[in-house]
Scaffold this motif. Structure first.
Motif, PDB file in Angstrom:
ATOM      1  N   SER A  32       0.847  -1.185   0.000  1.00 31.09           N
ATOM      2  CA  SER A  32       0.000   0.000   0.000  1.00 31.09           C
ATOM      3  C   SER A  32       0.883   1.235   0.000  1.00 31.09           C
ATOM      4  O   SER A  32       2.090   1.143   0.235  1.00 31.09           O
ATOM      5  CB  SER A  32      -0.915   0.005   1.232  1.00 31.09           C
ATOM      6  OG  SER A  32      -0.146   0.066   2.412  1.00 31.09           O
ATOM      7  N   PRO A  33       0.319   2.419  -0.271  1.00 28.19           N
ATOM      8  CA  PRO A  33       1.138   3.635  -0.206  1.00 28.19           C
ATOM      9  C   PRO A  33       1.784   3.795   1.165  1.00 28.19           C
ATOM     10  O   PRO A  33       1.243   3.362   2.182  1.00 28.19           O
ATOM     11  CB  PRO A  33       0.118   4.752  -0.469  1.00 28.19           C
ATOM     12  CG  PRO A  33      -0.986   4.098  -1.220  1.00 28.19           C
ATOM     13  CD  PRO A  33      -1.064   2.700  -0.688  1.00 28.19           C
ATOM     14  N   TRP A  35       1.925   5.814   3.723  1.00 30.62           N
ATOM     15  CA  TRP A  35       1.277   6.985   4.302  1.00 30.62           C
ATOM     16  C   TRP A  35       2.034   7.461   5.538  1.00 30.62           C
ATOM     17  O   TRP A  35       2.281   6.705   6.471  1.00 30.62           O
ATOM     18  CB  TRP A  35      -0.162   6.657   4.681  1.00 30.62           C
ATOM     19  CG  TRP A  35      -1.064   6.466   3.499  1.00 30.62           C
ATOM     20  CD1 TRP A  35      -1.267   7.338   2.475  1.00 30.62           C
ATOM     21  CD2 TRP A  35      -1.888   5.336   3.222  1.00 30.62           C
ATOM     22  NE1 TRP A  35      -2.169   6.826   1.574  1.00 30.62           N
ATOM     23  CE2 TRP A  35      -2.562   5.596   2.006  1.00 30.62           C
ATOM     24  CE3 TRP A  35      -2.130   4.130   3.877  1.00 30.62           C
ATOM     25  CZ2 TRP A  35      -3.454   4.704   1.441  1.00 30.62           C
ATOM     26  CZ3 TRP A  35      -3.010   3.242   3.312  1.00 30.62           C
ATOM     27  CH2 TRP A  35      -3.665   3.526   2.112  1.00 30.62           C
ATOM     28  N   PHE A 273      -3.336   5.005  -9.848  1.00 29.24           N
ATOM     29  CA  PHE A 273      -3.225   4.158  -8.660  1.00 29.24           C
ATOM     30  C   PHE A 273      -3.993   2.862  -8.922  1.00 29.24           C
ATOM     31  O   PHE A 273      -5.195   2.775  -8.671  1.00 29.24           O
ATOM     32  CB  PHE A 273      -3.781   4.877  -7.428  1.00 29.24           C
ATOM     33  CG  PHE A 273      -3.569   4.114  -6.144  1.00 29.24           C
ATOM     34  CD1 PHE A 273      -2.296   3.949  -5.629  1.00 29.24           C
ATOM     35  CD2 PHE A 273      -4.634   3.550  -5.463  1.00 29.24           C
ATOM     36  CE1 PHE A 273      -2.093   3.236  -4.454  1.00 29.24           C
ATOM     37  CE2 PHE A 273      -4.442   2.842  -4.291  1.00 29.24           C
ATOM     38  CZ  PHE A 273      -3.165   2.688  -3.788  1.00 29.24           C
ATOM     39  N   ARG A 319      -6.469  10.712  -3.249  1.00 28.40           N
ATOM     40  CA  ARG A 319      -5.153  10.828  -3.880  1.00 28.40           C
ATOM     41  C   ARG A 319      -5.214  12.023  -4.818  1.00 28.40           C
ATOM     42  O   ARG A 319      -5.839  11.976  -5.866  1.00 28.40           O
ATOM     43  CB  ARG A 319      -4.789   9.560  -4.650  1.00 28.40           C
ATOM     44  CG  ARG A 319      -3.363   9.585  -5.200  1.00 28.40           C
ATOM     45  CD  ARG A 319      -3.068   8.341  -6.027  1.00 28.40           C
ATOM     46  NE  ARG A 319      -1.677   8.264  -6.411  1.00 28.40           N
ATOM     47  CZ  ARG A 319      -1.142   8.883  -7.462  1.00 28.40           C
ATOM     48  NH1 ARG A 319      -1.909   9.640  -8.235  1.00 28.40           N
ATOM     49  NH2 ARG A 319       0.137   8.757  -7.746  1.00 28.40           N
ATOM     50  N   TRP A 320      -4.562  13.098  -4.423  1.00 25.01           N
ATOM     51  CA  TRP A 320      -4.623  14.345  -5.180  1.00 25.01           C
ATOM     52  C   TRP A 320      -3.863  14.189  -6.487  1.00 25.01           C
ATOM     53  O   TRP A 320      -2.828  13.515  -6.563  1.00 25.01           O
ATOM     54  CB  TRP A 320      -4.042  15.476  -4.335  1.00 25.01           C
ATOM     55  CG  TRP A 320      -4.262  16.840  -4.906  1.00 25.01           C
ATOM     56  CD1 TRP A 320      -5.447  17.395  -5.285  1.00 25.01           C
ATOM     57  CD2 TRP A 320      -3.258  17.821  -5.166  1.00 25.01           C
ATOM     58  NE1 TRP A 320      -5.255  18.661  -5.755  1.00 25.01           N
ATOM     59  CE2 TRP A 320      -3.912  18.955  -5.701  1.00 25.01           C
ATOM     60  CE3 TRP A 320      -1.884  17.862  -4.988  1.00 25.01           C
ATOM     61  CZ2 TRP A 320      -3.234  20.104  -6.065  1.00 25.01           C
ATOM     62  CZ3 TRP A 320      -1.200  19.003  -5.341  1.00 25.01           C
ATOM     63  CH2 TRP A 320      -1.872  20.107  -5.873  1.00 25.01           C
ATOM     64  N   SER A 321      -4.349  14.831  -7.546  1.00 25.96           N
ATOM     65  CA  SER A 321      -3.775  14.665  -8.881  1.00 25.96           C
ATOM     66  C   SER A 321      -2.585  15.572  -9.138  1.00 25.96           C
ATOM     67  O   SER A 321      -2.075  15.601 -10.254  1.00 25.96           O
ATOM     68  CB  SER A 321      -4.846  14.939  -9.944  1.00 25.96           C
ATOM     69  OG  SER A 321      -5.308  16.282  -9.854  1.00 25.96           O
ATOM     70  N   GLU A 325       3.439  12.031  -5.029  1.00 25.36           N
ATOM     71  CA  GLU A 325       2.506  11.113  -4.372  1.00 25.36           C
ATOM     72  C   GLU A 325       1.903  11.840  -3.180  1.00 25.36           C
ATOM     73  O   GLU A 325       2.475  11.866  -2.087  1.00 25.36           O
ATOM     74  CB  GLU A 325       3.249   9.851  -3.932  1.00 25.36           C
ATOM     75  CG  GLU A 325       2.363   8.753  -3.390  1.00 25.36           C
ATOM     76  CD  GLU A 325       1.663   7.944  -4.467  1.00 25.36           C
ATOM     77  OE1 GLU A 325       0.808   7.125  -4.120  1.00 25.36           O
ATOM     78  OE2 GLU A 325       1.981   8.147  -5.657  1.00 25.36           O
ATOM     79  N   TRP A 327      -1.497  12.468  -0.731  1.00 23.56           N
ATOM     80  CA  TRP A 327      -2.774  11.953  -0.246  1.00 23.56           C
ATOM     81  C   TRP A 327      -3.321  12.909   0.808  1.00 23.56           C
ATOM     82  O   TRP A 327      -2.565  13.481   1.598  1.00 23.56           O
ATOM     83  CB  TRP A 327      -2.601  10.563   0.371  1.00 23.56           C
ATOM     84  CG  TRP A 327      -2.244   9.504  -0.621  1.00 23.56           C
ATOM     85  CD1 TRP A 327      -1.011   9.251  -1.143  1.00 23.56           C
ATOM     86  CD2 TRP A 327      -3.128   8.551  -1.210  1.00 23.56           C
ATOM     87  NE1 TRP A 327      -1.066   8.206  -2.022  1.00 23.56           N
ATOM     88  CE2 TRP A 327      -2.352   7.747  -2.083  1.00 23.56           C
ATOM     89  CE3 TRP A 327      -4.488   8.286  -1.081  1.00 23.56           C
ATOM     90  CZ2 TRP A 327      -2.907   6.711  -2.823  1.00 23.56           C
ATOM     91  CZ3 TRP A 327      -5.037   7.245  -1.818  1.00 23.56           C
ATOM     92  CH2 TRP A 327      -4.253   6.474  -2.675  1.00 23.56           C
ATOM     93  N   GLN A 339       2.626  13.302   1.994  1.00 25.49           N
ATOM     94  CA  GLN A 339       3.299  13.683   0.755  1.00 25.49           C
ATOM     95  C   GLN A 339       4.644  12.986   0.675  1.00 25.49           C
ATOM     96  O   GLN A 339       5.522  13.196   1.508  1.00 25.49           O
ATOM     97  CB  GLN A 339       3.487  15.201   0.687  1.00 25.49           C
ATOM     98  CG  GLN A 339       4.120  15.683  -0.608  1.00 25.49           C
ATOM     99  CD  GLN A 339       4.224  17.192  -0.661  1.00 25.49           C
ATOM    100  OE1 GLN A 339       4.036  17.880   0.348  1.00 25.49           O
ATOM    101  NE2 GLN A 339       4.516  17.732  -1.834  1.00 25.49           N
TER     102      GLN A 339
END
Length: 676
Positions: A32-33, A35, A273, A319-321, A325, A327, A339
């Protein structure tokens, strides 16, 4: 063997070479990311219903319900540069008394049309209202989607317009006294909302509802109670029409546990993603704990990540564009940001490295990096970061490297001394991570084949899910397999491979410029009886630097496997002749079916003898554990048959007598055919 260019193969035969080592580090997690949440803003007061979406151009739009039934909105043009005060500034869109303060609130957006829709339930709890905006600043007049008669109450709203689904999912709960209890769907017809269409399943205790765009429809996640009172997370699909699919259970909690699910979120895969993202809150009498889960397949919700300091009513994770990366975690009162930094090129900092890759066991990589400038801080080189390692040579036509299997940082140690400050990184590979991952709950899925179970093991470290067959020996269905709490996934993968007589190995895609990212990691199974892929020792071949070999008998010379098809056996005839006696080993595995499969399993047991020798050579960056190689040097006297690589060790020093060396631990393939 990994693909290697002819020029690089020719370089391996030269007496003098210039080694090339490439190391890149990316702040990416496993499975997973990665975070790393930090709080941006917080407001006093209870956390109520809230939602957030991203508009065209990266604009963030939020909406929340207040305790007096008002609806307030917030618009931020850039979440990364917004001042703290912007996160606590709200604009009232609907006055007090307009909405049920405990009822659902939903925002959906469609960036290609540059619009967002807001849905809420009036104070009586039975009429659904909506508004639309193009920019989050000006809104259309409020309209009505649908109304329902008492005793039904709207307890859930869900939708996602990103794929043009234009569907609204409605959850009704009349306390078990209304036949309309359950899910309904309304479709946008271009001029208004169509009549609600029922799922046709009466649902009790509906406590959560969420949806994500998938194809031309929606993937719906709901929380309810089953026939025996068990709390459930259930998946459902809705297509154009609207047309309902077949529900399937995702997660359950026994009635006596007192648990209930709510605060749901679901996000199907996208190009940016390629994973399913689930969010839910697990409530009990003692506490409410929010979780996030990431999975490559919708029904594979086996691992979850708890969230600290999270809102008990659930949060929206986006998840911001924007670049990198990024979130966002948002509730009605608090905002968090995760980030990830940009990838780091560390090749010029490598003083030395030592890697060890055994067959289907935990790998180890030690990197010594020049940190005399103190730039490799814990923030830039964090624990859990992914490391890509490329090995190769500087050729006359340019530098050629081959990416090795992936690594992740598990330990960092700054060291002071000569030649100054050095950062030592200890890394592990896919097998090391699979040994660390342990099942939190019992995992039992009837009807899966051995290949499907193997993919459930490897997807935790791999971006690849294979839709077709992996190997004929993995096609058998295992009806009673269960992964118990505390059992690691590496052990299950080894048992599956041993029963099928195959080896699972991981690789990094060779076409990527930096070798980073979950999608860069590939997995596959190979048959160990393949012919040699490389030769060492003879003229025109890479030469041997050192070699050592011993002959010994195996742990067993005759193996019998009892399975569903009776018994099958395999014998190591060479060891039998050398030792002059039968050393028997019997294995009972009722999940192994078919004589051919049982014979493969018996041969795999025979192959578990320790390596009987090793050779040191100039590093061949294409070799993988499980490959077969030939030793053709006449002085070694080992040219009678090829050898299987059981482990690969590589050492590199920027300065030193052995700057670049590779050790291959070898064993002979076991001869198990008929004697004579």
């Amino acid at each position: 063997m990994r693909p290697v260019s002819p020029d690089l193969l020719a370089e391996l035969t030269r007496p003098a070479v210039i080694p090339a080592v490439a190391v890149c580090l990316g702040p990416l997690g496993v499975e997973s990311p990665r975070w790393d949440w930090r709080q941006l803003a917080a407001e006093p007061g209870p956390a109520g219903p809230h939602d957030a979406v991203e508009l065209r151009g990266g604009v963030l739009l939020r909406a929340r319900l207040t305790a007096d039934g008002a609806i307030a909105t917030q618009r931020l043009s850039d979440p990364l540069t917004a001042p703290v005060g912007a996160w606590t500034t709200w604009t009232v869109l609907q006055p007090a008394g307009s909405a049920d303060p405990t009822g659902p609130l939903l925002l959906t957006s469609r960036s290609d049309q540059g619009r967002a829709r807001l849905f809420w339930v009036e104070a009586a709890g039975r009429t659904i209202r909506w508004q639309e905006t193009a920019d989050g600043l000006t809104w259309s007049p409020a309209g009505t989607v649908a109304s329902f008669a008492a005793p039904a109450r709207v307890v859930g709203l869900a939708g996602d317009d990103r794929a043009g689904a234009d569907l609204l999912i409605i959850g009704l709960d009349g306390g078990g006294a209304d036949p309309d209890d359950g899910l309904w769907a309304c479709a946008w017809t271009g001029g208004g909302w169509g009549a609600p269409v029922a799922e046709g399943v009466m649902r009790a205790g509906l406590s959560g509802l969420a949806a994500g765009a998938q194809g031309s429809g929606l993937l719906v996640l709901l929380a309810d109670r089953g026939p025996a009172g068990e709390a459930r997370l259930v998946l459902q699909t809705v297509g154009p029409g609207p047309a309902w699919g077949t529900p399937r259970s995702l997660r359950q909690a026994a009635p006596e546990s007192g648990r209930i699910f709510g605060g749901l979120q679901v996000r199907p895969p996208t190009t940016a993603f390629p994973r399913y993202l689930y969010g839910f809150v697990e409530r009990s009498e003692a506490a409410a704990r929010p979780f996030l889960a990431v999975t490559p397949v919708a029904d594979w919700l086996t691992e979850v990540v708890p969230l600290a300091d999270a809102a008990p009513v659930g949060e929206r994770v986006i998840r911001w564009s924007g670049p990198g990366e990024v979130w966002l975690r948002l509730s009605a009162r608090r905002v968090w940001l995760s980030q990830a930094g940009l990838p780091l090129e560390l090749s010029r900092r490598v003083w030395a490295l030592a890697s060890h890759l055994p067959r289907q066991r935990a790998e180890r990589l030690d990197l010594w990096l020049d940190d005399r400038d103190g730039a490799l801080t814990a923030e830039r080189v964090p624990l859990g970061a992914q490391v890509s390692l490329g090995l190769g040579y500087h050729l006359p036509g340019g530098t050629v490297i081959v990416w090795q299997p992936p690594w992740w940082v598990v330990e960092r140690e700054p060291v002071m001394g000569r030649p100054g400050r050095v950062l030592r990184l200890r890394c592990t590979g896919p097998w090391g991570w699979l040994e660390r991952y342990r099942a939190a709950d019992t995992v039992q899925v009837p009807g899966l084949t051995a290949g499907e179970w193997l993919q459930r093991c490897w997807w935790r470290v791999c971006g690849q899910v294979v839709s077709g067959r992996l190997h004929p020996a993995l096609d058998r269905v295992i009806p009673d397999l269960a992964v118990l709490p505390g059992e690691d996934w590496a052990g299950l993968a080894r048992r599956l491979c041993q029963a099928a007589g195959v080896t699972l190995r991981f690789a990094t895609r060779s076409d990527l410029p930096d070798g980073l990212g979950l999608a860069a990691v590939e997995a596959g199974v190979v048959d160990l009886q393949a012919g040699p892929v490389a030769a060492f020792g003879a003229a025109g071949q890479p030469r041997l630097r050192r070699a050592r070999w011993r002959r010994q008998g195996g742990r067993a010379t005759h193996v019998v496997v009892w399975g569903a098809a009776g018994l099958a056996d395999a014998a190591d005839w060479e060891s039998l002749r050398a030792l002059g006696r039968r050393i028997a080993q019997t294995t009972i595995d009722r999940q192994v079916s078919g004589t051919a499969v049982q014979e493969r399993a018996a041969r795999e047991v025979l192959s578990l003898a320790p390596p009987a020798g090793w050779v040191e050579v100039l590093p061949h960056p294409g070799l993988e554990v499980g490959d077969s190689v030939a030793i053709t040097d006449s002085l070694a006297g080992l040219s009678q048959a090829p050898f299987l690589i059981e482990a690969i060790t590589v050492r590199y020093e920027r300065w030193g007598p052995l700057r670049f060396v590779q050790r291959l631990d070898l064993r002979r393939p076991v001869v198990t055919g008929e004697e004579g």
